[in-house]
Each structure stands twice: as C-alpha cells, then as structure tokens.
Design a protein around this motif. Structure first.
Motif: not given
Length: 448
Positions: A203-222
C-alpha cells in the motif's frame, strides 16, 4: 498414581507397557495424553484395558521406538503406512529423529530421488522446517511432506514464480511476477488443501499497488520480500505472518538497491536481514545487512570498486554464516569468497580457484548456489555439492571436508536448500531432485 503398568489393546492384540514409555511420546501426543491426570480415562488405566482401533503390527514398531529410541522397520513393512500410523499417535517427530540424525555434511547419504511433476526445468527448491520441501516449475509449485508424499500442486494462472518458501510446515509463500494486466505479488497457501491463506499487498499513499515480488525471507513473526513496481514500490516490504497486513516498507536510496534483490536471508541471532542484489539483476553485486528496528543499514559490501572488468569475479550467490560472522559469496568461476561481517572494508578472500571461463559461457550452464546450516557451508558445482567447515580468518579460506555426488542419474545442479536436517538438490536437465540425510538409528530389522 498407583501402578506404572498400562494395558492396551490395539486392533485386538494386547500390549503391556509403562507410563514412562508412553511419556516418551512427548507432550501433545495421543499416547502421552492417555497418562495425563486430567484425561477421563486415566482412572481406568490401572485396572482396565484401553482399546485402540489401529493396526497392531505398526504399533509394535512404534512402541519399540518409544522404549529404545531406535526405529527398526521389519522387511516388507510399508514405511509410508508406518508414518501415517505415527501421525495418528502424534509421534511423527520421534520417527523423523530416529530416521535421520542431525545434519552432518560429512556423513550425508542420498536417500531419495524424486522425478519432477511438471514439464520444463525446476527453477527453485526450498526446504521445509520439518524435512519436507517445495519445488517451483515456471508457474507451478509442488510441495512434498517430510515423507516425500506430494501434496496438492499449486498453480498460479501462468504467472512465473520468482521465489517460494515455508512459513511453517503447513503454509507456503509464493512470490510472483507482475505481467501486463496480471497482478503479481505474494500470497500464502495451505499445503494440505491448496487454499489461499493471505495475500500480502503493498500500500502506497493509501492505495494498493501491483508489484513483482522477487526474493523472500521470514522471521518468527514477519515476512520480508524484495518488491519492484511501476512507480514507487521499489524496496523491501515487511508483513505480519499471522494477519497478512503490511507492517513496513523500506524504500531504495542511492547506493542501496533493494527492489532488485534476488537473495534475502533472516539472521535470527542478530535480528538482521541480509539483502543481496546480484548478477544478472545488477551489473555489480551489493550485499547489505538491514536493521528494521532502526530502518537502517548496519553493514554493506559491493564489488563495484574491486572488479577491473565486466567479466571478472561476478558474484552469483551470497549467504551469511552468522555463527562465524561471515558472508560467503561464489562467483561465475565457482570460486568461494569470504567477507568479514564485522568489517565492511575487509576485502573478499577468495579460495578454491578453478579454471576461468567467460561470462557468456557461464550463462548457458547452472552456476553455483550456496546454502548454510550452522557452521557448515554447502556449495554446488556442476553435478556435485561440496561441504566446507567454518571459514578461518587467519587461514583466509574455508576447508573442504566432503563432496556429495550421485553415482548415476545426476546432472547439472540448478539449486540447493537445507532445512529439517536434510539437504535438497535440484538437478536442471533431468528435472529430478535428491534428498540427502544423515543416517539415524532406523533400519530394516531381520525377520527371524
């Protein structure tokens, strides 16, 4: 509580065991619950027999596991059926621990080879915390549990998968490309039902944006992902795993490329995120450690000042070994380099040099990938995976301790992943992945 003796009747066959043995099943298991003082049947355990409507042959093997800590499977017994029985009793973790020992790169054995389930080459393989894995093929993701049983395939409507990973053994996250009018982004799915759990949005300026998600990682909660969009959505996004809500977004700044990052790694001891932007997403390599508590960069390295020409020492993958404060990189010549995380100005110390090749030739083959487990470093090269011990800064190099290679049916390796005490190796040309494990105490029992 009286006598320690417990009488069970499993499928018509009587068993006599002890509370101590059943307690070895662990908290949360059905067998341990039977001896819990809050359970309704506990008063009947001393004088009466408890009936369990399951196969007694499999129960006998599992009961012996609880008694001795060793798993011996009789010849002819179905392992998959035994695993299903273990799941019923709530002791799959005990079976897994007996079946394979803690990951030891010097003792790994190839225990399974699984043929691909989709046309084309597999592009990525990721390990699950419980010993399973998932494999991405184009717009499909195939998920396998710890017994290598395939779950419901996930099809993403012809949108290419960039990265995939597990939040837990029951939930997988998929990063996809934005393509024309097709919205990309990132979503999580239940691996058993295949149903959507959360769609992670920017969300940018209260608007949902289309995007390409490249790489990911995760912690215990995030959950963290590199994002790039058509306007301002270049950077690293942060989401809450439980709710799917966006928590933060760290935008790119000059000299800090984030949206094109192709490798993220969460470092749990220091609560930092490794972000690596590498070839071919960038002409030069950039590796940073970000602290989302301060929204700042605490360490960084780039080869922009060290490379003399475009085809020299191009870094293709990077991984952090947090236990020894080292970032490991590998270049297009399959050479390993080690960087001190405590000193960003410290030069890369290269080791294990091989015959040089031009970049144009390297682009046509599978380049090396890195994975880490504690103080062990795994590096693929051609059809083999090499194991190294912790880098020693005095020696300025890691020490190779093993080479893992199948005797037949191998081929070029396109990706590797470590998790759940297993090493997963994805071969490119023949669309097969291998499972490597350290032998545990399990075995085939002789029939006397």
């Amino acid at each position: 509580m009286g006598s320690d003796r417990v009488r069970l009747n499993v499928g018509g066959k009587p068993f006599v065991t002890s509370r101590t043995t059943l307690a070895n099943a662990g908290r949360g298991s059905m067998l341990a619950a039977m001896i819990d003082e809050n359970w309704d049947l506990v008063s009947e355990l001393v004088s009466e027999e408890i009936f369990i409507d399951r196969n007694p042959s499999y129960f006998s093997v599992l009961l012996d596991l609880l008694r001795t800590g060793e798993l011996h499977i009789p010849s002819g017994m179905s392992e998959k059926a035994l695993y299903r029985e273990a799941e019923f009793y709530g002791i799959t973790d005990r079976v897994r621990h007996a079946r394979k020992g803690p990951l030891d790169g010097n003792r790994l054995e190839c225990v399974a080879s699984i043929s691909g389930r989709a046309t084309g080459d597999g592009t990525a393989i990721r390990a699950s915390p419980d010993g399973g894995c998932c494999v991405a093929h184009g717009s499909m993701v195939h998920v396998y549990n710890w017994a290598m049983e395939e779950q419901i395939p996930l099809t993403l409507d012809y949108v290419n998968v960039n990265d995939v990973g597990f939040l837990n053994p029951n939930c997988v996250v998929i990063c996809t490309c934005e393509r024309g009018d097709r919205a990309g982004g990132m979503a999580s799915f239940n691996v058993t039902s295949g149903k959507l759990v959360h769609k992670f949005q920017v969300c940018h300026d209260d608007q949902l944006k289309n995007f390409t998600a490249g790489a990911l990682a995760s912690s215990d909660v995030h959950l963290y992902a590199s994002c790039r969009g058509r306007s301002y959505e270049y950077g690293i996004g942060t989401w809450d795993q439980a709710t799917g809500q966006q928590i933060n977004f760290l935008y790119e700044t000059p000299g800090r490329p984030l949206g094109d990052a192709c490798k993220l790694q969460w470092l749990p001891q220091s609560n930092l995120l490794l972000v690596a932007t590498l070839f071919p997403r960038s002409d030069h390599s950039f590796v940073s450690l970000l602290d989302f508590r301060t929204k700042g960069k605490v360490w960084s390295w780039t080869d922009s000042c060290q490379r003399k020409s475009a085809d020299e020492k191009i870094v293709m993958d990077a991984v952090a070994m947090e236990e020894c404060s080292t970032v490991c990189v590998v270049n297009q010549f399959d050479n390993l380099g080690f960087i001190d995380m405590r000193n960003s100005s410290h030069p890369v110390r290269w080791s294990h040099r091989y015959r040089s090749a031009r970049v144009s030739e390297c682009e046509e083959r599978c380049y090396s990938k890195l994975a880490v487990s504690g103080s062990q470093l795994f590096s693929s090269k051609n059809d083999s995976v090499y194991v190294f011990c912790s880098p020693d800064w005095d020696a300025a190099r890691g020490v190779q301790t093993a080479r893992l290679r199948k005797t037949e049916g191998g081929g070029a390796i396109s990706d590797i992943s470590v998790g759940g005490d297993s090493l997963f190796v994805l071969h490119n040309e023949i669309n097969v992945f291998d499972v490597w494990e350290t032998p545990g105490s399990s075995g085939i029992a002789e029939v006397l």
